[in-house]
Design a protein around this motif. Structure first.
Motif, PDB file in Angstrom:
ATOM      1  N   GLU A   1      33.761 -32.650 -20.508  1.00  0.00           N
ATOM      2  CA  GLU A   1      33.127 -31.344 -20.655  1.00  0.00           C
ATOM      3  C   GLU A   1      33.696 -30.340 -19.653  1.00  0.00           C
ATOM      4  O   GLU A   1      33.888 -29.172 -19.982  1.00  0.00           O
ATOM      5  N   TYR A   2      33.917 -30.778 -18.422  1.00  0.00           N
ATOM      6  CA  TYR A   2      34.464 -29.867 -17.424  1.00  0.00           C
ATOM      7  C   TYR A   2      35.903 -29.499 -17.750  1.00  0.00           C
ATOM      8  O   TYR A   2      36.319 -28.352 -17.606  1.00  0.00           O
ATOM      9  N   GLN A   3      36.689 -30.494 -18.193  1.00  0.00           N
ATOM     10  CA  GLN A   3      38.101 -30.256 -18.478  1.00  0.00           C
ATOM     11  C   GLN A   3      38.278 -29.362 -19.698  1.00  0.00           C
ATOM     12  O   GLN A   3      39.055 -28.406 -19.668  1.00  0.00           O
ATOM     13  N   PHE A   4      37.564 -29.679 -20.782  1.00  0.00           N
ATOM     14  CA  PHE A   4      37.785 -28.985 -22.040  1.00  0.00           C
ATOM     15  C   PHE A   4      36.717 -27.934 -22.338  1.00  0.00           C
ATOM     16  O   PHE A   4      36.589 -27.484 -23.479  1.00  0.00           O
ATOM     17  N   GLY A   5      35.967 -27.562 -21.334  1.00  0.00           N
ATOM     18  CA  GLY A   5      34.995 -26.495 -21.495  1.00  0.00           C
ATOM     19  C   GLY A   5      35.106 -25.466 -20.391  1.00  0.00           C
ATOM     20  O   GLY A   5      35.276 -24.274 -20.633  1.00  0.00           O
ATOM     21  N   ASP A   6      35.057 -25.949 -19.158  1.00  0.00           N
ATOM     22  CA  ASP A   6      35.098 -25.043 -18.015  1.00  0.00           C
ATOM     23  C   ASP A   6      36.523 -24.667 -17.612  1.00  0.00           C
ATOM     24  O   ASP A   6      36.761 -23.549 -17.164  1.00  0.00           O
ATOM     25  N   ILE A   7      37.457 -25.608 -17.732  1.00  0.00           N
ATOM     26  CA  ILE A   7      38.820 -25.355 -17.236  1.00  0.00           C
ATOM     27  C   ILE A   7      39.724 -24.855 -18.355  1.00  0.00           C
ATOM     28  O   ILE A   7      40.234 -23.735 -18.300  1.00  0.00           O
ATOM     29  N   MET A   8      39.946 -25.680 -19.358  1.00  0.00           N
ATOM     30  CA  MET A   8      40.763 -25.254 -20.500  1.00  0.00           C
ATOM     31  C   MET A   8      39.863 -24.557 -21.513  1.00  0.00           C
ATOM     32  O   MET A   8      39.008 -25.190 -22.129  1.00  0.00           O
ATOM     33  N   LYS A   9      40.077 -23.262 -21.708  1.00  0.00           N
ATOM     34  CA  LYS A   9      39.169 -22.472 -22.534  1.00  0.00           C
ATOM     35  C   LYS A   9      39.807 -22.016 -23.841  1.00  0.00           C
ATOM     36  O   LYS A   9      39.145 -21.378 -24.657  1.00  0.00           O
ATOM     37  N   TYR A  10      41.083 -22.305 -24.033  1.00  0.00           N
ATOM     38  CA  TYR A  10      41.750 -21.863 -25.261  1.00  0.00           C
ATOM     39  C   TYR A  10      41.351 -22.765 -26.432  1.00  0.00           C
ATOM     40  O   TYR A  10      40.900 -23.897 -26.244  1.00  0.00           O
ATOM     41  N   ASP A  11      41.542 -22.263 -27.648  1.00  0.00           N
ATOM     42  CA  ASP A  11      41.225 -23.028 -28.854  1.00  0.00           C
ATOM     43  C   ASP A  11      42.417 -23.825 -29.364  1.00  0.00           C
ATOM     44  O   ASP A  11      42.258 -24.924 -29.885  1.00  0.00           O
ATOM     45  N   TYR A  12      43.627 -23.248 -29.216  1.00  0.00           N
ATOM     46  CA  TYR A  12      44.817 -23.887 -29.778  1.00  0.00           C
ATOM     47  C   TYR A  12      45.958 -23.887 -28.761  1.00  0.00           C
ATOM     48  O   TYR A  12      46.097 -22.944 -27.967  1.00  0.00           O
ATOM     49  N   SER A  13      46.769 -24.946 -28.822  1.00  0.00           N
ATOM     50  CA  SER A  13      48.054 -24.958 -28.112  1.00  0.00           C
ATOM     51  C   SER A  13      49.147 -25.020 -29.176  1.00  0.00           C
ATOM     52  O   SER A  13      49.120 -25.896 -30.044  1.00  0.00           O
ATOM     53  N   THR A 189      36.590 -38.107 -25.583  1.00  0.00           N
ATOM     54  CA  THR A 189      35.167 -38.460 -25.479  1.00  0.00           C
ATOM     55  C   THR A 189      34.892 -39.795 -26.164  1.00  0.00           C
ATOM     56  O   THR A 189      34.158 -40.639 -25.636  1.00  0.00           O
ATOM     57  N   ASN A 190      35.486 -39.999 -27.328  1.00  0.00           N
ATOM     58  CA  ASN A 190      35.312 -41.270 -28.046  1.00  0.00           C
ATOM     59  C   ASN A 190      35.920 -42.432 -27.267  1.00  0.00           C
ATOM     60  O   ASN A 190      35.360 -43.533 -27.244  1.00  0.00           O
ATOM     61  N   MET A 191      37.065 -42.179 -26.629  1.00  0.00           N
ATOM     62  CA  MET A 191      37.692 -43.227 -25.824  1.00  0.00           C
ATOM     63  C   MET A 191      36.816 -43.628 -24.644  1.00  0.00           C
ATOM     64  O   MET A 191      36.716 -44.797 -24.280  1.00  0.00           O
ATOM     65  N   LEU A 192      36.161 -42.632 -24.051  1.00  0.00           N
ATOM     66  CA  LEU A 192      35.355 -42.891 -22.853  1.00  0.00           C
ATOM     67  C   LEU A 192      33.928 -43.311 -23.179  1.00  0.00           C
ATOM     68  O   LEU A 192      33.168 -43.671 -22.273  1.00  0.00           O
ATOM     69  N   SER A 193      33.549 -43.242 -24.471  1.00  0.00           N
ATOM     70  CA  SER A 193      32.165 -43.563 -24.836  1.00  0.00           C
ATOM     71  C   SER A 193      31.815 -45.016 -24.528  1.00  0.00           C
ATOM     72  O   SER A 193      30.641 -45.351 -24.317  1.00  0.00           O
ATOM     73  N   SER A 194      32.821 -45.895 -24.509  1.00  0.00           N
ATOM     74  CA  SER A 194      32.563 -47.304 -24.192  1.00  0.00           C
ATOM     75  C   SER A 194      32.030 -47.465 -22.770  1.00  0.00           C
ATOM     76  O   SER A 194      31.355 -48.452 -22.467  1.00  0.00           O
ATOM     77  N   ILE A 195      32.322 -46.476 -21.910  1.00  0.00           N
ATOM     78  CA  ILE A 195      31.818 -46.539 -20.536  1.00  0.00           C
ATOM     79  C   ILE A 195      30.298 -46.499 -20.534  1.00  0.00           C
ATOM     80  O   ILE A 195      29.651 -47.078 -19.652  1.00  0.00           O
TER      81      ILE A 195
END
Length: 327
Positions: A1-13, A189-195
Protein backbone atom coordinates in the motif's frame (compact mmCIF):
# COMPACT_ATOMS: atom_id res chain seq x y z
CA UNK A 1 0.00 0.00 0.00
CA UNK A 2 2.80 2.43 0.82
CA UNK A 3 4.78 1.57 -2.32
CA UNK A 4 1.90 1.58 -4.80
CA UNK A 5 -0.25 4.21 -3.15
CA UNK A 6 1.85 6.74 -1.30
CA UNK A 7 5.09 6.57 -3.30
CA UNK A 8 4.27 5.50 -6.85
CA UNK A 9 1.19 7.49 -7.83
CA UNK A 10 1.08 7.05 -11.60
CA UNK A 11 -1.45 4.76 -13.31
CA UNK A 12 0.68 3.51 -16.21
CA UNK A 13 4.33 2.94 -17.08
CA UNK A 14 4.93 3.09 -20.82
CA UNK A 15 7.87 1.36 -22.51
CA UNK A 16 8.68 2.94 -25.87
CA UNK A 17 10.17 1.04 -28.79
CA UNK A 18 12.29 3.99 -29.87
CA UNK A 19 13.62 7.23 -28.44
CA UNK A 20 10.72 9.48 -27.46
CA UNK A 21 10.38 12.16 -30.13
CA UNK A 22 7.95 15.07 -30.30
CA UNK A 23 5.38 13.07 -32.28
CA UNK A 24 5.20 10.20 -29.76
CA UNK A 25 5.06 12.64 -26.87
CA UNK A 26 2.25 14.60 -28.54
CA UNK A 27 0.29 11.46 -29.50
CA UNK A 28 0.35 10.15 -25.92
CA UNK A 29 -0.27 13.50 -24.23
CA UNK A 30 -3.29 14.30 -26.40
CA UNK A 31 -5.15 11.04 -25.80
CA UNK A 32 -8.66 11.95 -24.51
CA UNK A 33 -8.39 10.02 -21.22
CA UNK A 34 -4.80 10.97 -20.36
CA UNK A 35 -4.53 13.65 -17.67
CA UNK A 36 -0.75 13.99 -17.42
CA UNK A 37 2.39 12.25 -18.67
CA UNK A 38 6.12 12.57 -18.03
CA UNK A 39 8.98 11.11 -20.08
CA UNK A 40 12.07 9.95 -18.20
CA UNK A 41 15.35 8.20 -18.68
CA UNK A 42 15.53 4.95 -16.73
CA UNK A 43 18.43 2.51 -16.78
CA UNK A 44 20.54 0.33 -14.49
CA UNK A 45 24.00 1.76 -13.86
CA UNK A 46 27.02 0.71 -11.87
CA UNK A 47 27.02 2.77 -8.68
CA UNK A 48 30.47 3.24 -7.20
CA UNK A 49 30.65 4.03 -3.50
CA UNK A 50 33.34 3.88 -0.84
CA UNK A 51 32.67 0.21 -0.13
CA UNK A 52 32.38 -1.12 -3.70
CA UNK A 53 30.43 -1.13 -6.95
CA UNK A 54 26.75 -2.02 -7.07
CA UNK A 55 23.87 -1.86 -9.52
CA UNK A 56 20.85 0.40 -9.17
CA UNK A 57 18.11 1.81 -11.36
CA UNK A 58 18.72 5.50 -12.17
CA UNK A 59 15.74 7.66 -13.11
CA UNK A 60 16.43 11.06 -14.65
CA UNK A 61 14.22 13.92 -15.80
CA UNK A 62 14.43 17.68 -16.03
CA UNK A 63 10.71 18.13 -15.33
CA UNK A 64 11.35 18.55 -11.62
CA UNK A 65 8.06 20.24 -10.75
CA UNK A 66 5.93 17.71 -12.63
CA UNK A 67 7.64 14.63 -11.21
CA UNK A 68 5.78 14.78 -7.87
CA UNK A 69 2.51 13.97 -9.70
CA UNK A 70 3.90 10.54 -10.54
CA UNK A 71 6.37 9.61 -7.80
CA UNK A 72 6.17 10.98 -4.29
CA UNK A 73 9.66 11.42 -2.87
CA UNK A 74 9.34 11.37 0.90
CA UNK A 75 11.01 10.17 4.08
CA UNK A 76 8.68 9.17 6.94
CA UNK A 77 6.05 11.60 5.66
CA UNK A 78 8.51 14.44 5.07
CA UNK A 79 8.35 15.59 1.41
CA UNK A 80 11.62 15.71 -0.52
CA UNK A 81 12.23 18.08 -3.42
CA UNK A 82 13.49 16.64 -6.68
CA UNK A 83 17.28 17.08 -6.83
CA UNK A 84 19.06 19.84 -8.74
CA UNK A 85 21.86 19.27 -11.24
CA UNK A 86 24.73 17.33 -9.71
CA UNK A 87 22.55 16.01 -6.89
CA UNK A 88 20.66 12.77 -6.30
CA UNK A 89 17.95 11.34 -4.07
CA UNK A 90 18.72 7.73 -3.11
CA UNK A 91 16.26 5.09 -1.89
CA UNK A 92 16.69 4.17 1.76
CA UNK A 93 17.51 0.47 1.40
CA UNK A 94 20.31 1.14 -1.10
CA UNK A 95 21.66 4.01 1.01
CA UNK A 96 21.71 1.95 4.21
CA UNK A 97 23.33 -1.06 2.54
CA UNK A 98 26.10 0.97 0.93
CA UNK A 99 26.80 3.63 3.56
CA UNK A 100 25.36 6.58 1.68
CA UNK A 101 24.02 9.53 3.61
CA UNK A 102 23.18 13.20 3.10
CA UNK A 103 26.12 15.16 1.68
CA UNK A 104 28.15 12.11 0.63
CA UNK A 105 29.39 11.81 -2.92
CA UNK A 106 29.30 8.77 -5.18
CA UNK A 107 29.51 8.14 -8.91
CA UNK A 108 27.59 6.18 -11.51
CA UNK A 109 29.21 4.60 -14.56
CA UNK A 110 27.82 3.56 -17.93
CA UNK A 111 28.81 0.47 -19.93
CA UNK A 112 31.79 2.35 -21.42
CA UNK A 113 33.15 3.25 -18.00
CA UNK A 114 32.25 6.95 -18.22
CA UNK A 115 31.42 8.31 -14.78
CA UNK A 116 29.14 10.99 -13.36
CA UNK A 117 29.74 12.23 -9.84
CA UNK A 118 26.65 12.89 -7.70
CA UNK A 119 26.05 14.31 -4.23
CA UNK A 120 23.33 12.80 -2.01
CA UNK A 121 20.66 15.43 -1.46
CA UNK A 122 18.38 13.20 0.61
CA UNK A 123 17.24 9.63 1.33
CA UNK A 124 13.74 8.59 0.23
CA UNK A 125 11.42 5.73 1.15
CA UNK A 126 11.10 2.88 -1.31
CA UNK A 127 10.14 -0.72 -0.62
CA UNK A 128 10.35 -2.50 -4.00
CA UNK A 129 13.60 -2.25 -6.00
CA UNK A 130 16.19 0.50 -5.51
CA UNK A 131 16.20 3.87 -7.26
CA UNK A 132 18.49 6.86 -7.67
CA UNK A 133 16.77 10.03 -8.87
CA UNK A 134 18.72 12.79 -10.62
CA UNK A 135 18.35 15.26 -13.49
CA UNK A 136 18.68 14.43 -17.15
CA UNK A 137 21.07 17.37 -17.65
CA UNK A 138 23.41 15.91 -15.01
CA UNK A 139 23.76 12.65 -16.97
CA UNK A 140 24.02 14.44 -20.31
CA UNK A 141 26.81 16.74 -19.10
CA UNK A 142 28.64 13.94 -17.28
CA UNK A 143 28.51 11.27 -19.98
CA UNK A 144 28.90 13.65 -22.89
CA UNK A 145 25.87 12.32 -24.76
CA UNK A 146 22.09 12.29 -24.44
CA UNK A 147 20.86 9.18 -22.57
CA UNK A 148 17.85 7.49 -24.16
CA UNK A 149 14.33 8.40 -23.07
CA UNK A 150 12.21 5.28 -23.54
CA UNK A 151 10.02 5.32 -20.43
CA UNK A 152 6.99 7.40 -19.53
CA UNK A 153 4.64 7.60 -16.56
CA UNK A 154 1.02 8.54 -17.21
CA UNK A 155 -2.07 9.35 -15.17
CA UNK A 156 -5.62 8.94 -16.48
CA UNK A 157 -8.43 11.41 -16.00
CA UNK A 158 -10.88 10.86 -13.17
CA UNK A 159 -13.76 8.63 -14.21
CA UNK A 160 -11.98 7.10 -17.19
CA UNK A 161 -11.77 3.34 -17.50
CA UNK A 162 -8.39 1.96 -16.46
CA UNK A 163 -8.16 -0.77 -19.10
CA UNK A 164 -9.80 1.08 -22.00
CA UNK A 165 -7.30 3.87 -21.52
CA UNK A 166 -4.50 1.30 -21.46
CA UNK A 167 -5.75 -0.11 -24.79
CA UNK A 168 -5.82 3.39 -26.28
CA UNK A 169 -2.21 3.97 -25.19
CA UNK A 170 -1.13 0.68 -26.77
CA UNK A 171 -2.62 1.93 -30.03
CA UNK A 172 -0.12 4.77 -30.21
CA UNK A 173 2.66 4.10 -32.70
CA UNK A 174 5.94 3.77 -30.79
CA UNK A 175 4.52 2.35 -27.54
CA UNK A 176 5.91 -1.15 -27.01
CA UNK A 177 4.31 -2.03 -23.69
CA UNK A 178 1.97 -0.57 -21.08
CA UNK A 179 2.28 -1.58 -17.45
CA UNK A 180 -0.68 -0.94 -15.17
CA UNK A 181 0.46 -0.10 -11.64
CA UNK A 182 -2.74 -1.46 -10.08
CA UNK A 183 -2.07 -4.88 -11.65
CA UNK A 184 1.49 -4.88 -10.34
CA UNK A 185 0.22 -4.01 -6.88
CA UNK A 186 -2.36 -6.82 -7.00
CA UNK A 187 0.26 -9.38 -8.08
CA UNK A 188 2.61 -8.48 -5.24
CA UNK A 189 -0.27 -8.40 -2.74
CA UNK A 190 -1.29 -11.91 -3.80
CA UNK A 191 2.31 -13.09 -3.47
CA UNK A 192 2.55 -11.69 0.05
CA UNK A 193 -0.91 -12.87 1.14
CA UNK A 194 0.59 -16.19 2.28
CA UNK A 195 2.34 -14.21 5.02
CA UNK A 196 -1.09 -13.69 6.61
CA UNK A 197 -1.34 -17.43 7.27
CA UNK A 198 2.04 -17.34 8.99
CA UNK A 199 0.87 -14.41 11.13
CA UNK A 200 -2.28 -16.31 12.12
CA UNK A 201 -0.21 -19.40 12.97
CA UNK A 202 2.27 -17.42 15.10
CA UNK A 203 -0.59 -15.61 16.87
CA UNK A 204 -2.37 -18.91 17.58
CA UNK A 205 0.83 -20.46 18.94
CA UNK A 206 1.49 -17.40 21.10
CA UNK A 207 -2.09 -17.61 22.39
CA UNK A 208 -1.71 -21.30 23.18
CA UNK A 209 1.53 -20.57 25.03
CA UNK A 210 -0.16 -17.77 26.99
CA UNK A 211 -3.03 -20.10 27.89
CA UNK A 212 -0.68 -22.89 29.08
CA UNK A 213 1.46 -20.50 31.13
CA UNK A 214 -1.54 -18.82 32.75
CA UNK A 215 -3.23 -22.15 33.41
CA UNK A 216 -0.17 -23.64 35.08
CA UNK A 217 0.50 -20.53 37.17
CA UNK A 218 -3.13 -20.39 38.30
CA UNK A 219 -3.23 -24.10 39.05
CA UNK A 220 -0.02 -23.90 41.11
CA UNK A 221 -1.32 -20.79 42.84
CA UNK A 222 -4.54 -22.55 43.90
CA UNK A 223 -2.80 -25.80 44.88
CA UNK A 224 -0.16 -24.05 47.01
CA UNK A 225 -2.72 -21.85 48.76
CA UNK A 226 -5.54 -24.35 49.16
CA UNK A 227 -5.68 -23.98 52.99
CA UNK A 228 -5.80 -20.19 52.68
CA UNK A 229 -8.61 -20.41 50.11
CA UNK A 230 -10.49 -22.95 52.23
CA UNK A 231 -10.15 -20.60 55.21
CA UNK A 232 -11.72 -17.63 53.45
CA UNK A 233 -14.53 -19.86 52.21
CA UNK A 234 -15.17 -21.01 55.79
CA UNK A 235 -15.24 -17.36 56.85
CA UNK A 236 -18.22 -16.88 54.57
CA UNK A 237 -16.78 -15.57 51.30
CA UNK A 238 -19.18 -16.10 48.42
CA UNK A 239 -17.84 -17.96 45.32
CA UNK A 240 -17.59 -14.68 43.38
CA UNK A 241 -15.65 -13.02 46.20
CA UNK A 242 -13.33 -16.01 46.51
CA UNK A 243 -12.61 -16.05 42.78
CA UNK A 244 -12.00 -12.30 42.77
CA UNK A 245 -9.58 -12.72 45.68
CA UNK A 246 -7.57 -15.35 43.77
CA UNK A 247 -7.98 -14.27 40.17
CA UNK A 248 -7.47 -10.57 40.88
CA UNK A 249 -3.77 -11.34 41.22
CA UNK A 250 -3.85 -12.98 37.78
CA UNK A 251 -5.22 -9.82 36.23
CA UNK A 252 -2.55 -7.67 37.87
CA UNK A 253 0.20 -10.00 36.63
CA UNK A 254 -1.39 -10.14 33.18
CA UNK A 255 -1.51 -6.33 33.02
CA UNK A 256 2.18 -6.09 33.96
CA UNK A 257 3.08 -8.76 31.42
CA UNK A 258 1.04 -7.11 28.66
CA UNK A 259 2.59 -3.70 29.35
CA UNK A 260 6.16 -5.04 29.29
CA UNK A 261 5.32 -7.24 26.30
CA UNK A 262 4.42 -4.25 24.14
CA UNK A 263 7.92 -2.76 24.50
CA UNK A 264 9.75 -6.08 24.31
CA UNK A 265 7.59 -7.17 21.37
CA UNK A 266 8.36 -3.95 19.49
CA UNK A 267 12.09 -4.51 20.06
CA UNK A 268 11.82 -8.15 18.93
CA UNK A 269 9.84 -7.11 15.85
CA UNK A 270 12.51 -4.54 14.92
CA UNK A 271 15.24 -7.16 15.31
CA UNK A 272 13.40 -9.80 13.25
CA UNK A 273 12.69 -7.34 10.43
CA UNK A 274 16.33 -6.23 10.37
CA UNK A 275 17.38 -9.85 9.75
CA UNK A 276 15.26 -10.15 6.60
CA UNK A 277 17.83 -9.43 3.92
CA UNK A 278 16.36 -9.24 0.40
CA UNK A 279 18.28 -7.25 -2.17
CA UNK A 280 15.34 -5.67 -4.01
CA UNK A 281 12.77 -5.46 -1.22
CA UNK A 282 12.80 -3.57 2.08
CA UNK A 283 10.30 -3.70 4.93
CA UNK A 284 9.41 -0.74 7.06
CA UNK A 285 9.38 -1.38 10.82
CA UNK A 286 5.90 -0.05 11.32
CA UNK A 287 3.37 -1.38 13.86
CA UNK A 288 -0.23 -0.31 13.57
CA UNK A 289 -1.92 1.18 16.65
CA UNK A 290 -4.59 -1.52 16.60
CA UNK A 291 -1.91 -4.21 16.78
CA UNK A 292 -1.07 -2.97 20.27
CA UNK A 293 -4.75 -2.81 21.23
CA UNK A 294 -5.51 -6.32 20.00
CA UNK A 295 -2.39 -7.70 21.72
CA UNK A 296 -3.66 -6.41 25.07
CA UNK A 297 -7.24 -7.54 24.43
CA UNK A 298 -6.23 -11.08 23.39
CA UNK A 299 -3.92 -11.43 26.37
CA UNK A 300 -6.75 -10.59 28.76
CA UNK A 301 -9.16 -12.83 26.83
CA UNK A 302 -6.86 -15.80 27.47
CA UNK A 303 -6.59 -14.78 31.14
CA UNK A 304 -10.40 -14.71 31.44
CA UNK A 305 -10.71 -18.13 29.76
CA UNK A 306 -8.20 -19.60 32.22
CA UNK A 307 -10.03 -18.04 35.16
CA UNK A 308 -13.35 -19.46 33.96
CA UNK A 309 -11.79 -22.91 33.63
CA UNK A 310 -10.21 -22.70 37.10
CA UNK A 311 -13.40 -21.29 38.69
CA UNK A 312 -14.79 -24.83 38.85
CA UNK A 313 -11.69 -25.99 40.70
CA UNK A 314 -12.17 -23.25 43.30
CA UNK A 315 -15.76 -24.27 43.89
CA UNK A 316 -14.81 -27.94 44.30
CA UNK A 317 -12.33 -27.28 47.13
CA UNK A 318 -13.38 -29.38 50.15
CA UNK A 319 -13.03 -26.93 53.05
CA UNK A 320 -12.93 -29.53 55.84
CA UNK A 321 -10.48 -31.81 54.05
CA UNK A 322 -8.25 -28.93 53.02
CA UNK A 323 -8.04 -27.48 56.52
CA UNK A 324 -7.19 -30.91 58.00
CA UNK A 325 -4.37 -31.44 55.47
CA UNK A 326 -0.77 -31.04 56.65
CA UNK A 327 1.31 -28.49 54.82
Amino acid sequence: EYQFGDIMKYDYSLMLSEEADDKVKNDISTLPDIDSVIFVHSQNYDVRTEDGTYSSNVVATDEREQFSKFVNLQNDGRPIEYPNDGEAVVSRKFANNHKLEKGKEFSIADSDGKQVKLKVLDICENYVDSYIYTTYKTLENGFGYKPSVKLAFANRKDGSDLYKTSTAIMGVDGVANVGILADTSDRITNMLSSINYIVILVTACAGALAFVVLYNLTNINITERIREIATIKVLGFYPYETSRYVFGENFVLTAIGAFLGLFLGKALHTFVMSQIIIDKVSFNVRVDFWSYVWSIILTFVFAVIVDLVMFRKLNKIDMAKSLKSIE
